[in-house]
Write a protein that holds these residues in place. Sequence first.
Motif: not given
Length: 152
Positions: A60-63, A106-107, A111-113, A137-138
Amino acid sequence: MSSSHGRRRIESEAVGTGFQIAPMIDVVFVIMLFFMVMANSVKVEHELKTVLPGPPSGMVVDTSEELRIEIADDGAVLMNDEEYDSASDTTLPALTASLIRLKKDADFRNERVVVTLQTEEQARYERIIQVMNALAAAKIAFVTFTIGSEGF
């Protein structure tokens, strides 16, 4: 004799001038037969199963986790209009910790950041690299860049 010969010609022309319905009926039957035979060979179109390019169906891609990181001329770093760390701090510990926390959250939600890195025209490249190191690093990979003072 010449007069009777001319009369026969007129009578023969008068007989052939009427509308002939029999050949027209034959043509209509042939056309009807053609369409009746062809009606069985018509194939019905079915829905095509197409797969459009995009993310996998399970993802699921949610921005909604879109972040904006701004780098000012003096080295100040702002994330969503909140300042992190001092302009002289090269390791950016508060920004890095905050990015790691946001990435884990988010993980967890699958979702993705997405980060937009906005820098002033006179911002130092060294500071931009420090912010990019914090993003690395993140483990945030979706980063876009803009240059200018749109948000300031």
